[in-house]
Structure formats: C-alpha cells, structure tokens
Design a protein around this motif. Structure first.
Motif: not given
Length: 451
Positions: A291-296, A298-299, A311-314
């Motif tokens: 998943e790509v979580d744009f709210d948080n 990160g990948f 999750i690894i932050r962008f």
C-alpha cells in the motif's frame, strides 16, 4: 471581451468626462438605451471589445467620492424621482459628482454605494491622475486598432508558461518571458505618450515571433509531459509549501528531477508516476509494497517471513535510496537490514503480532519477553532474563527498534547481541511474583469506576 453595454452603464458613460474622447461610442449611445456588439459598425468593434472595459472603469472612478455621498440630500415623501443611472423610482435622493467635468447626478440608495471608495481616494487617485488615465485610454484605442486585444495577448504571453503542469526549463522560459516583458514595456511606453511609430513597429516584430515560441513550448510539453521524472507545477507547489527554495531553483534550471533533487521530492503525483520503479527496487529484498499511504507519507511494506506490517516514510526512503529510482547508486545499501532499520511497525494490530512472533523466535534463547494487551496500550514490555529469572521494564517502542530484525529472520541483531542487550539492560528488576502483583494492582485500578 465586452459584448454589451447595459442601460445603467450607458447612463454612466454618457454623463462622464471620458466619453468626449470617443465620439463614435457617444453617437451610438445617444440614440439607444443600451448597446450590443451586433449594433456596432465593423470599424469600431475592436474598440468595443477591448477598449470599452477601460472606459467603463474610468467612468466609475470619475464619480467616486467619500462616505458623505451616503447621506440623502432630499426626502421626497410621497413623491418619487427616477435614479439617473438605473431608472428606479426613489423617495430618498442622493447625489454623486463627477470629479473631472463637475456634473452632478441624482441616484438611489442602491446605486450610490457603488461610488463610495475611501481606499481609492487614499491611494492618491487625484483629478490629474484620472486625466492621465483618460489619455491612456485614447492611446489604447490606437494600439487595439493595430493589434486587436493587445493587452490580452501580452497577459497570455506572460502567463503561458504557468498554464501547463509541466515546468519549463530556464533555457526555454527565460528568453520567452524576457521578450514578453519587453513587449509590455513598449506597450506601457506608448500609453505614457511616447507616440512613436518605431515603438509600434518593434511591437509588431515581437508579436510576429509569438507563434514560434508557442510552437517550441508545445513541442517540449508534448514530448515530456508523460516522462516519469519531468518537473511539474504540482511538485513546485508542494516544494513551495515546504519552503524548499533550493530544490525549486534546481528544477527550474533543468526541468527534470535529477539525482541532486530526487532525495527531497515525494510529492503524491511523483510517487504515483514512479510506483512501478519503487516496486521493482523492492524485488531485490524480502519485502514488497502492499500500500502507499499518502496520509502518513510512506510505503506500507510486508514480508513473507512475517505477518508484521511496517511503513517506511517517504522522507527516509528518498533521502537514503531515492537516487536508485534514477538508476544511480547510493551510499546506503538497499538491503533488508537497512529497510528494517528505517521502518516502523504499522497498524493497530502489529504490536501484538510483533509480540507473538518475537516470543516464538526467543523460545530457545536465554531471554524472552512478557507483554499483556494492557502493557501494549501503555507502550511498555518486560524483558525476561532466563538465567536470573527476573524481568526489567522497557518501552515497547524501544524493543521494537531493537528486535525488528529478529522477527524477519535477519542477521541484525544476532542472538548474541540481543541477549547481551537484555542481560545488561539497566533498570529495576522484578521477580515473577512481583510482576504478577504489579499487573494485578494495575488491572484493579483500571477497573475501578471514577466517582
């Protein structure tokens, strides 16, 4: 573009000073209550479309005054008098006065409010300034006869590069804007009174080059709009919100995301355009993007080796591995250990999954863990030293940071390193019975109703 002069606008124009400079318009309005462009002779339609808007603004400004005009001069009682602008019958009569020709006009309470502008007067819009603007409008008529819609063309020229989502590199944009600004300067010089045929000829030469510039713009945009690393206005807006002027300047210089800038860019559109490249990078690891979580920002990643989701932050990903998306090498290896190090667990169930999986991994080790659901809610866990048979409390977040690699079967930390971490952890030690009593008291307190 102007297509109609209404009755109210007609009455305003006919009583204003500037109308005497435009006899063609005065002649048409004298015999009509309003005026449509279809009624205007062909030789005056350019002026109607492009000069009349300036005439109307000038007319409005000629009549503006201070708040004193808001006080009615006459109360007609049962009688009524039509407003000099809109024609509506009014009991209370107000008067506005033209600042250039001295004419007075009676108006109603609705119309008078359009002619009160304290800021306009404070900004130094004197009688002399209004006269100069009237002269400029006469000049606009000359310009528009030769170059129809010239102001619109200049505005379009100067704003064209901002219409596309593609950022034009300076090598293309700067020459275009420079010559556009020169066109604007020539235009303004002519309006100021430099009535010189050479100015008009130079403007014509510039306008003849416009098509060539537009073609170059369009070709660049068409060629690069779908490029994965093209600089976009969306990226520029995102960087501006982050106050990252340095990266913005670099994107403007080259028009593309480069290895010098990619570490600082994780705008949504950029991530979405390059998601296939990010997925390909993870193919060399035990992880995959689920998943790509744009709210948080990160990948969200998972491995077949564990049910724990991370999750690894962008920002961490791009600053350490971003250049690899461009096919470049990075100082940090794109390894399982580094991915785990930079990631954090994700989702409300992950702490409990982490606990259960870590317990299984530690079954044959000299250390273990003890964590209830209540402990997890308090961000705490107890490390167990099987040799001494005692417990020491640490923060759950600290344990996760130390032991993530274990649940994924990685070499960091290895058994020796983690056992040493538990054995040497500073803090008060508890026996099994003491820990049981602590939890019992905590549970009772949690279940005691507040009175």
């Amino acid at each position: 573009m102007r297509n109609l002069i209404s009755k109210k606008e007609r009455n305003l124009i006919m009583n204003s000073y500037i109308i005497d400079d435009h006899t063609w318009l005065k002649d048409l309005l004298e015999t009509r209550p309003s005026l449509r462009i279809s009624e205007v002779p062909e030789e005056h339609r350019v002026d109607f479309e492009y000069v009349v808007p300036y005439i109307l603004k000038q007319c409005g400004d000629e009549w503006k005054g201070d708040e004193s005009v808001l006080h009615p001069v006459e109360d007609l009682g049962d009688e009524r008098r039509p407003c000099g602008l809109c024609g509506r019958e009014n009991r209370y009569i107000y008067y506005i006065q033209n600042r250039l020709n001295g004419k007075k006009m009676n108006v109603g309470g609705d119309c008078v409010e359009d002619y009160v502008d304290i800021d306009f007067l404070r900004e130094g819009n004197s009688r002399g300034k209004l006269l100069r603007r009237a002269k400029e409008i006469r000049k606009r008529s000359i310009l528009n006869q030769r170059f129809p819609g010239i102001q619109n063309r200049i505005d379009t020229w100067l704003n064209r590069s901002g219409k596309s989502n593609v950022v034009l590199p300076l090598s293309i944009e700067e020459p275009y804007l420079n010559i556009g600004n020169k066109l604007q300067d020539l235009h303004n010089a002519f309006l100021r009174g430099e009535d010189n045929e050479m100015i008009l000829n130079e403007m014509e030469d510039i306008l003849n080059e416009e098509a060539g510039y537009i073609t170059r713009f369009d070709e660049y945009i068409q060629l690069n709009k779908d490029h994965k690393f093209i600089a976009t206005k969306s990226i520029m807006t995102w960087l501006e919100n982050r106050r990252d002027r340095k990266t913005m300047e670099s994107l403007k210089q080259y028009g593309f995301v480069t290895k010098e800038t990619i570490s600082f860019i994780w705008e949504k559109g950029f991530i979405e355009r390059n998601i296939d490249s990010f997925n390909q990078l993870f193919e060399s690891t035990i992880f995959k993007i689920i998943e790509v979580d744009f709210d948080n920002e990160g990948f969200v990643i998972q491995s077949d080796h564990s049910r724990v989701i991370m999750i690894i932050r962008f920002d961490k990903f791009m600053s350490n591995f971003g250049e690899r998306v461009l096919g470049e090498s990075t100082k940090a290896a794109f390894s399982d250990n580094n991915i785990v190090k930079l990631s954090s667990i994700y989702g409300s169930n992950s702490p409990y999954i982490f606990r259960d999986e870590l317990k299984k991994k530690l079954k044959t080790w000299s250390v273990g863990i003890s964590m209830t659901d209540e402990d997890a809610e308090l961000n705490q866990v107890y490390l167990y030293d099987r040799r001494k048979k005692d417990y020491v409390q640490v923060k759950l977040s600290e344990l996760i940071a130390e032991a993530k690699g274990i649940v994924f079967g990685l070499s960091n930390p290895d058994r020796k390193k983690f056992e040493k971490y538990v054995h040497e952890k500073e803090g008060k030690r508890y026996t099994h019975n003491e820990l049981r009593d602590i939890r019992s008291i905590s549970s009772q307190m949690a279940n005691t109703p507040i009175r």
